[in-house]
Design a protein around this motif. Structure first.
Motif, short mmCIF file in Angstrom:
data_model
loop_
_atom_site.label_atom_id
_atom_site.label_comp_id
_atom_site.label_asym_id
_atom_site.label_seq_id
_atom_site.Cartn_x
_atom_site.Cartn_y
_atom_site.Cartn_z
N UNK A 157 6.24 -6.58 -13.83
CA UNK A 157 5.83 -7.78 -13.08
C UNK A 157 4.86 -7.40 -11.96
N UNK A 158 5.11 -6.26 -11.29
CA UNK A 158 4.22 -5.83 -10.21
C UNK A 158 2.82 -5.54 -10.74
N UNK A 159 2.75 -4.96 -11.92
CA UNK A 159 1.44 -4.67 -12.52
C UNK A 159 0.71 -5.96 -12.86
N UNK A 160 1.42 -6.91 -13.46
CA UNK A 160 0.78 -8.16 -13.83
C UNK A 160 0.42 -8.99 -12.59
N UNK A 161 1.17 -8.85 -11.51
CA UNK A 161 0.79 -9.50 -10.25
C UNK A 161 -0.50 -8.90 -9.71
N UNK A 162 -0.66 -7.58 -9.87
CA UNK A 162 -1.90 -6.93 -9.47
C UNK A 162 -3.06 -7.45 -10.32
N UNK A 163 -2.82 -7.60 -11.62
CA UNK A 163 -3.86 -8.13 -12.52
C UNK A 163 -4.27 -9.53 -12.08
N UNK A 164 -3.28 -10.35 -11.72
CA UNK A 164 -3.56 -11.71 -11.26
C UNK A 164 -4.35 -11.68 -9.96
N UNK A 165 -3.96 -10.80 -9.02
CA UNK A 165 -4.69 -10.67 -7.76
C UNK A 165 -6.13 -10.27 -8.03
N UNK A 166 -6.32 -9.32 -8.93
CA UNK A 166 -7.66 -8.85 -9.26
C UNK A 166 -8.52 -9.97 -9.83
N UNK A 167 -7.91 -10.78 -10.68
CA UNK A 167 -8.64 -11.90 -11.30
C UNK A 167 -9.10 -12.90 -10.24
N UNK A 168 -8.24 -13.18 -9.27
CA UNK A 168 -8.57 -14.15 -8.22
C UNK A 168 -9.64 -13.63 -7.27
N UNK A 169 -9.70 -12.31 -7.09
CA UNK A 169 -10.63 -11.71 -6.12
C UNK A 169 -11.80 -11.02 -6.80
N UNK A 170 -11.94 -11.21 -8.11
CA UNK A 170 -13.03 -10.56 -8.85
C UNK A 170 -14.39 -11.02 -8.31
N UNK A 171 -15.28 -10.07 -8.07
CA UNK A 171 -16.59 -10.40 -7.56
C UNK A 171 -16.68 -10.45 -6.06
N UNK A 172 -15.55 -10.24 -5.38
CA UNK A 172 -15.55 -10.20 -3.92
C UNK A 172 -15.43 -8.75 -3.45
N UNK A 173 -15.49 -8.55 -2.16
CA UNK A 173 -15.32 -7.22 -1.59
C UNK A 173 -13.91 -7.01 -1.04
N UNK A 174 -13.01 -7.92 -1.39
CA UNK A 174 -11.63 -7.80 -0.92
C UNK A 174 -10.97 -6.57 -1.53
N UNK A 175 -10.18 -5.88 -0.73
CA UNK A 175 -9.50 -4.67 -1.17
C UNK A 175 -8.02 -4.97 -1.33
N UNK A 176 -7.45 -4.52 -2.42
CA UNK A 176 -6.03 -4.72 -2.67
C UNK A 176 -5.24 -4.17 -1.47
N UNK A 177 -4.27 -4.93 -0.95
CA UNK A 177 -3.58 -4.54 0.28
C UNK A 177 -3.07 -3.11 0.30
N UNK A 178 -2.56 -2.60 -0.80
CA UNK A 178 -2.00 -1.24 -0.82
C UNK A 178 -3.07 -0.18 -0.62
#
Length: 236
Positions: A157-178
């Motif tokens: 679930x944590x991996x798929x949540x990361x995938x979802x986060x990546x999809x929402x922030x794709x094309x931005x300069x946002x960095x994954x919190x970790x």
């Protein structure tokens, strides 16, 4: 790890291999300073080992700290090929080709394209990029962070949540919190290795040329990486 020799007794079959000092996980849990000192060299050696396996027609599918051993010369050895995909004839695997859809590996280092086959068996074939995703997970664990023992992901679930986060922030300069607590070169390398899109994920070429492995004198950590342990003997 090479097999040096084998022999058989009445009741046992014995294999002789080089003596390992410990696994990478042991160093992570007990000697973070030693990990910090050797991290870039070990990472370079691990990347070289993964690439060598792909050139032999092998997708390891279970790259994780428990399967990365350190020999007496403090060089990396990749172990445990029980879950590997192996071609019938040894030949280099093509990075952008898909070879299998089997669900193999350890969850916390498992690429999204493998995980998707857990719910829908055979729905997505994959290839060598799954090993580079796992390589990224090991890189993160090697960093001397307060929570590095837990790793980046602790469940599917944590991996798929990361995938979802990546999809929402794709094309931005946002960095994954970790990744905020990491040095910029390491964070950038992880962003490339942990790209949920396998075709865009970093592979061996991008890893070897990445600035994370660049030294102040202009050389690369990959230069002679396998001969810079405690002796001049080569690794892998």
């Amino acid at each position: 790890m090479e097999l040096e020799m084998s022999f058989q007794t009445k009741n046992k079959i014995c294999f002789a291999m080089d003596l390992m000092t410990n696994g990478l996980l042991h160093y992570m849990e007990n000697d973070s300073a030693h990990c910090l000192e050797n991290a870039r060299r070990w990472n370079a050696q691990l990347a070289l080992g993964i690439n060598a396996l792909h050139n032999m027609g092998i997708i390891h599918r279970d790259i994780k700290s428990e399967n990365v051993l350190i020999d007496i010369r403090q060089n990396v050895r990749i172990a445990d090929f029980g879950l590997s995909y192996i071609t019938e004839e040894p030949k280099p695997l093509i990075p952008w080709w898909d070879y299998t859809s089997d669900v193999k590996g350890t969850i916390h280092c498992m690429a999204p394209e493998i995980l998707r086959n857990m719910k829908k068996p055979g729905s997505m074939k994959y290839g060598t990029p799954v090993d580079w995703w796992a390589f990224g997970c090991v890189l993160y664990e090697l960093m001397p962070l307060p929570d590095h023992k837990a790793g980046l992901f602790d469940s599917a679930d944590a991996i798929m949540e990361y995938v979802s986060w990546h999809s929402k922030h794709y094309g931005t300069f946002d960095l994954f919190p970790a990744f905020h607590q990491l040095d910029p070169p390491m964070a950038n390398l992880l962003v490339g290795l942990l790209n949920p899109l396998a075709l865009l994920r970093y592979g061996f070429r991008q890893v070897t040329t990445h600035r994370y492995f660049s030294n102040e004198d202009g050389t690369s950590e990959f230069n002679g990486a396998c001969s810079r342990g405690r002796s001049n003997l080569t690794c892998l």
